[in-house]
Scaffold this motif. Structure first.
Motif, PDB file in Angstrom:
ATOM      1  N   ASN A   1     100.437  32.566  -1.849  1.00 51.47           N
ATOM      2  CA  ASN A   1     100.394  33.360  -3.074  1.00 51.47           C
ATOM      3  C   ASN A   1     101.800  33.615  -3.606  1.00 51.47           C
ATOM      4  O   ASN A   1     102.782  33.572  -2.862  1.00 51.47           O
ATOM      5  N   THR A   2     101.879  33.888  -4.891  1.00 51.58           N
ATOM      6  CA  THR A   2     103.140  34.240  -5.531  1.00 51.58           C
ATOM      7  C   THR A   2     103.106  35.704  -5.952  1.00 51.58           C
ATOM      8  O   THR A   2     102.044  36.342  -5.966  1.00 51.58           O
ATOM      9  N   ALA A   3     104.261  36.215  -6.330  1.00 50.66           N
ATOM     10  CA  ALA A   3     104.317  37.583  -6.845  1.00 50.66           C
ATOM     11  C   ALA A   3     103.466  37.711  -8.105  1.00 50.66           C
ATOM     12  O   ALA A   3     102.824  38.745  -8.331  1.00 50.66           O
ATOM     13  N   ASP A   4     103.432  36.651  -8.916  1.00 48.31           N
ATOM     14  CA  ASP A   4     102.607  36.678 -10.129  1.00 48.31           C
ATOM     15  C   ASP A   4     101.121  36.739  -9.795  1.00 48.31           C
ATOM     16  O   ASP A   4     100.337  37.346 -10.534  1.00 48.31           O
ATOM     17  N   ASP A   5     100.716  36.096  -8.696  1.00 52.11           N
ATOM     18  CA  ASP A   5      99.316  36.184  -8.269  1.00 52.11           C
ATOM     19  C   ASP A   5      98.922  37.639  -8.029  1.00 52.11           C
ATOM     20  O   ASP A   5      97.834  38.080  -8.418  1.00 52.11           O
ATOM     21  N   LEU A   6      99.802  38.383  -7.369  1.00 52.64           N
ATOM     22  CA  LEU A   6      99.495  39.781  -7.078  1.00 52.64           C
ATOM     23  C   LEU A   6      99.438  40.611  -8.352  1.00 52.64           C
ATOM     24  O   LEU A   6      98.566  41.475  -8.504  1.00 52.64           O
ATOM     25  N   LYS A   7     100.341  40.339  -9.279  1.00 57.38           N
ATOM     26  CA  LYS A   7     100.349  41.094 -10.532  1.00 57.38           C
ATOM     27  C   LYS A   7      99.087  40.839 -11.349  1.00 57.38           C
ATOM     28  O   LYS A   7      98.547  41.746 -11.985  1.00 57.38           O
ATOM     29  N   ALA A   8      98.612  39.591 -11.323  1.00 58.36           N
ATOM     30  CA  ALA A   8      97.457  39.209 -12.138  1.00 58.36           C
ATOM     31  C   ALA A   8      96.150  39.218 -11.356  1.00 58.36           C
ATOM     32  O   ALA A   8      95.102  38.886 -11.909  1.00 58.36           O
ATOM     33  N   ASN A   9      96.205  39.585 -10.062  1.00 58.51           N
ATOM     34  CA  ASN A   9      95.025  39.507  -9.189  1.00 58.51           C
ATOM     35  C   ASN A   9      94.405  38.111  -9.230  1.00 58.51           C
ATOM     36  O   ASN A   9      93.194  37.949  -9.363  1.00 58.51           O
ATOM     37  N   ARG A  10      95.265  37.123  -9.101  1.00 57.82           N
ATOM     38  CA  ARG A  10      94.854  35.725  -9.182  1.00 57.82           C
ATOM     39  C   ARG A  10      94.977  35.077  -7.801  1.00 57.82           C
ATOM     40  O   ARG A  10      95.882  35.383  -7.036  1.00 57.82           O
ATOM     41  N   ASN A  11      94.036  34.178  -7.487  1.00 55.78           N
ATOM     42  CA  ASN A  11      94.029  33.476  -6.190  1.00 55.78           C
ATOM     43  C   ASN A  11      93.974  34.452  -5.016  1.00 55.78           C
ATOM     44  O   ASN A  11      94.572  34.218  -3.964  1.00 55.78           O
ATOM     45  N   LEU A  12      93.258  35.532  -5.212  1.00 53.28           N
ATOM     46  CA  LEU A  12      93.073  36.539  -4.170  1.00 53.28           C
ATOM     47  C   LEU A  12      91.581  36.739  -3.931  1.00 53.28           C
ATOM     48  O   LEU A  12      90.856  37.077  -4.869  1.00 53.28           O
ATOM     49  N   PRO A  13      91.113  36.545  -2.719  1.00 52.08           N
ATOM     50  CA  PRO A  13      91.852  36.076  -1.548  1.00 52.08           C
ATOM     51  C   PRO A  13      92.244  34.610  -1.686  1.00 52.08           C
ATOM     52  O   PRO A  13      91.739  33.914  -2.574  1.00 52.08           O
ATOM     53  N   PRO A  14      93.130  34.117  -0.827  1.00 48.92           N
ATOM     54  CA  PRO A  14      93.535  32.708  -0.916  1.00 48.92           C
ATOM     55  C   PRO A  14      92.355  31.786  -0.621  1.00 48.92           C
ATOM     56  O   PRO A  14      91.437  32.156   0.117  1.00 48.92           O
ATOM     57  N   PRO A  15      92.357  30.583  -1.193  1.00 45.83           N
ATOM     58  CA  PRO A  15      91.245  29.646  -0.955  1.00 45.83           C
ATOM     59  C   PRO A  15      91.210  29.179   0.497  1.00 45.83           C
ATOM     60  O   PRO A  15      92.216  28.734   1.044  1.00 45.83           O
ATOM     61  N   MET A  16      90.044  29.277   1.098  1.00 48.89           N
ATOM     62  CA  MET A  16      89.865  28.899   2.499  1.00 48.89           C
ATOM     63  C   MET A  16      89.534  27.411   2.633  1.00 48.89           C
ATOM     64  O   MET A  16      88.991  26.788   1.719  1.00 48.89           O
ATOM     65  N   GLU A  17      89.844  26.863   3.788  1.00 46.34           N
ATOM     66  CA  GLU A  17      89.487  25.482   4.077  1.00 46.34           C
ATOM     67  C   GLU A  17      88.039  25.401   4.557  1.00 46.34           C
ATOM     68  O   GLU A  17      87.447  26.402   5.000  1.00 46.34           O
ATOM     69  N   ALA A  18      87.491  24.207   4.458  1.00 49.68           N
ATOM     70  CA  ALA A  18      86.105  23.982   4.868  1.00 49.68           C
ATOM     71  C   ALA A  18      85.913  24.378   6.327  1.00 49.68           C
ATOM     72  O   ALA A  18      86.781  24.131   7.172  1.00 49.68           O
ATOM     73  N   GLY A  19      84.776  24.991   6.603  1.00 47.67           N
ATOM     74  CA  GLY A  19      84.462  25.401   7.965  1.00 47.67           C
ATOM     75  C   GLY A  19      84.930  26.797   8.321  1.00 47.67           C
ATOM     76  O   GLY A  19      84.650  27.281   9.425  1.00 47.67           O
TER      77      GLY A  19
END
Length: 231
Positions: free
Chosen positions: A122-140
């Motif tokens: 994640n980036t600082a901008d992700d936190l400001k915009a509530n974007r990509n939260l939570p981070p994308p998980m891998e299969a399984g």
């Protein structure tokens, strides 16, 4: 007399503002590892305050009172159903991060069980915009498990380091991770608090992880539910 009342209110407000950081200082023990924000990265203290309404040290549930190895870092299931262990924010390395749980063993490495993984930062901008939260998980990936009635702990690792990872129980880090043996306290545990209400969610905790050695404690931010923290 009105000016005197106004002066009293102003002085009271100043005292309150000055008292806030002092409360944090009093709550930090002499043995507690210092938190060192990385350059250009979100500060763990700010994340706690702005997203969860928590104080860096006053709300800390696993402080170091004497030695890191004396901190329990273990949980027990609080009630019926599964325990959930969920990554919320990924601010560490972009290489694959893994997480899971373990049962403490009398000797040697603990019996680890893997739950989830991701290769994302994640980036600082992700936190400001509530974007990509939570981070994308891998299969399984999975967030649920049943540890039974006994004590257990949590772990995370990053594939950049071939060292077994870090654990909520510092004594295990000291025993199995030579890279981090000198500072094995790698998880700061807090009550999970709803910022909107200011109330703690029962049997829910927020964890700030450090798997490197710069101690910014926000490499991975996780939530665990349906547990009680052992003292």
């Amino acid at each position: 007399m009105a000016w005197r009342n106004a002066l009293r209110r102003t002085l009271a407000a100043i005292v309150c503002l000055l008292a806030l950081p002092l409360a944090d200082c009093r709550a930090q023990t002499a043995a507690q590892p210092k938190v060192a924000p990385g350059p250009g990265e979100p500060d763990w203290k700010v994340i706690l305050e702005e997203r969860y309404g928590l104080s860096l040290f006053a709300d800390l549930k696993n402080p170091v009172e004497t030695k890191p190895e004396k901190v329990s870092g273990l949980f027990r299931k609080a009630g019926p159903g599964d325990v959930t262990y969920t990554p919320l924010i990924a601010l560490g390395l972009p290489t694959r991060t893994r997480g899971g749980w373990f049962r403490p063993e009398a000797e040697g490495r603990p019996a680890k069980a893997a739950l989830w993984s991701y290769a994302f930062k994640n980036t600082a901008d992700d936190l400001k915009a509530n974007r990509n939260l939570p981070p994308p998980m891998e299969a399984g990936s999975s967030f649920r498990f049943d540890p039974g009635a006994g004590p257990f702990g949590l772990w995370v690792s990053n594939d950049q380091f071939d060292d077994g990872g870090v654990f909520t129980r510092p004594a295990i880090v000291a025993a199995v991770n030579a890279r981090l043996r000198k500072q094995p306290y790698k998880a700061m545990i807090y009550p999970y608090r709803e910022k909107a209400t200011g109330k703690d969610v029962p049997n829910s905790y927020l964890i700030g992880w450090e798997y490197s050695d710069n101690d910014d404690f926000q490499d991975v931010v996780c939530r665990i539910d349906n547990v009680v923290l052992e003292k």
